[in-house]
Design a protein around this motif. Sequence first.
Motif, short mmCIF file in Angstrom:
data_model
loop_
_atom_site.label_atom_id
_atom_site.label_comp_id
_atom_site.label_asym_id
_atom_site.label_seq_id
_atom_site.Cartn_x
_atom_site.Cartn_y
_atom_site.Cartn_z
N ALA A 1 9.54 27.27 4.68
CA ALA A 1 11.05 26.81 4.25
C ALA A 1 11.80 27.87 3.41
O ALA A 1 12.97 27.61 3.32
CB ALA A 1 11.09 25.41 4.23
N GLY A 2 11.02 28.51 2.61
CA GLY A 2 11.54 29.40 1.67
C GLY A 2 11.92 28.53 0.40
O GLY A 2 12.92 29.06 -0.05
N VAL A 3 11.29 27.53 -0.01
CA VAL A 3 11.83 26.92 -1.23
C VAL A 3 10.36 26.22 -1.84
O VAL A 3 9.39 26.81 -1.71
CB VAL A 3 12.71 25.42 -0.55
CG1 VAL A 3 13.89 25.55 0.36
CG2 VAL A 3 11.34 24.45 0.25
N SER A 4 10.82 25.78 -3.14
CA SER A 4 9.90 25.22 -3.91
C SER A 4 9.07 24.06 -3.11
O SER A 4 9.63 23.50 -2.48
CB SER A 4 10.38 24.92 -5.31
OG SER A 4 10.95 24.03 -5.35
N MET A 5 7.87 23.79 -3.91
CA MET A 5 7.29 22.72 -3.49
C MET A 5 7.84 21.55 -4.10
O MET A 5 7.72 20.45 -3.18
CB MET A 5 5.35 22.82 -3.89
CG MET A 5 4.68 23.71 -3.12
SD MET A 5 3.11 23.77 -3.69
CE MET A 5 2.90 24.41 -5.40
N ALA A 6 8.48 21.61 -5.18
CA ALA A 6 9.23 20.54 -5.77
C ALA A 6 10.42 20.06 -4.85
O ALA A 6 10.53 18.57 -4.41
CB ALA A 6 9.70 20.82 -6.92
N THR A 7 11.04 20.97 -4.13
CA THR A 7 11.95 20.57 -3.03
C THR A 7 11.34 19.97 -2.06
O THR A 7 11.85 18.97 -1.43
CB THR A 7 12.87 21.97 -2.82
OG1 THR A 7 13.49 22.56 -3.98
CG2 THR A 7 13.90 21.57 -1.66
N VAL A 8 10.36 20.49 -1.60
CA VAL A 8 9.80 19.64 -0.31
C VAL A 8 9.39 18.27 -0.59
O VAL A 8 9.50 17.24 0.05
CB VAL A 8 8.37 20.32 0.19
CG1 VAL A 8 7.73 19.86 1.30
CG2 VAL A 8 8.72 21.99 0.79
N SER A 9 8.99 18.17 -1.94
CA SER A 9 8.60 16.67 -2.48
C SER A 9 9.72 15.89 -2.36
O SER A 9 9.48 14.95 -2.01
CB SER A 9 7.83 16.76 -3.88
OG SER A 9 7.63 15.57 -4.40
#
Length: 335
Positions: free
Chosen positions: A12-20
């Motif tokens: 997705a091209g985002v951070s793992m924190a954003t996915v969380s």
Amino acid sequence: MTVTIYDVAREAGVSMATVSRVVNNNPNVKPQTRKKVFEAIERLGYRPNAVARGLASKKTTTVGVVIPDISNATYAEVARGIEDIANMYHYNIILCNADKKKEKEIRVINTLLEKQVDGLLFMGGTVTEEHIQAFKTSSVPIVLCATADENNTMPAVDIDHEKAAFDAVQMLIDNGHRRIGMISGTLQDPALGYARYHGYKNAMEQAGLPAGDEWVRAGNYRYESGIEAMKYFLSLKERPTAIFSATDEMAIGAIHAIQDEGLRVPDDISVISVDNSRMASMVRPQLTAVAQPMYDIGAVSMRLLTKLMDKESVEQAKFTLPHEIIQRKTVAQLS
């Protein structure tokens, strides 16, 4: 290979924190970013690791339910009430059958607690000292469902089993019956066994009627034990004109034993029970029974548990739900 949160973040091209934050429904994510993360999740077939999430949040959103007999329609109705309220409050259920065997109940309780459930609902028979000791090791709330401990110290939801039995027998007495036999459960079981037996005995004694051992036969809650108990009553020189059964399943066994002897229910012998499971309206003649609000018992138990798990203020931790007699076609009035 297992898809991880790292794979989703990279896709997705985002951070793992954003996915969380997206997975945990955090509102502080832009709609466009949320859409991009969900698309990546769908493409990769990612499923969040519930165990890992539980370790991080110290909650597994899982409740353990100990059920005495998964094949018993009465307990199935309780489980339905539990499940509906659990879904409403976003909890998952782990349902464990314990066969009303103390050793298995203790083992199942410990297993569920080891699996880090957030709470426990116990539907069982006798709550012994061993059960209490197992409950004391728990760091999560426990609610007794359709049962109670002898000292009434734990949160519990049930009916007044003694009063339910008393009312059933009183109905027979009011209809002119004087020789009333009882098919009881095991008297070591405080609810289905002893409490219902005590209600029968109180009603008989208050009416000045015989309620000695020869008028009571203990069953094991199953259809076959109802047949065997009824065969005993039919063998008596002065047989009863009515039978009070502690459960529907044993009552249906009694009805069939009566019919097998060429007798009729209720013309020759009346029958009444406690439970009012679906079987009560399926048997012919339809069974008169004291109705337990089994679905409500499950639902109220689960709601009480959610409050305890969320550490809400609870003014009342014990609930006695009402019962009622459903009159059908197995009780005759004697002239």
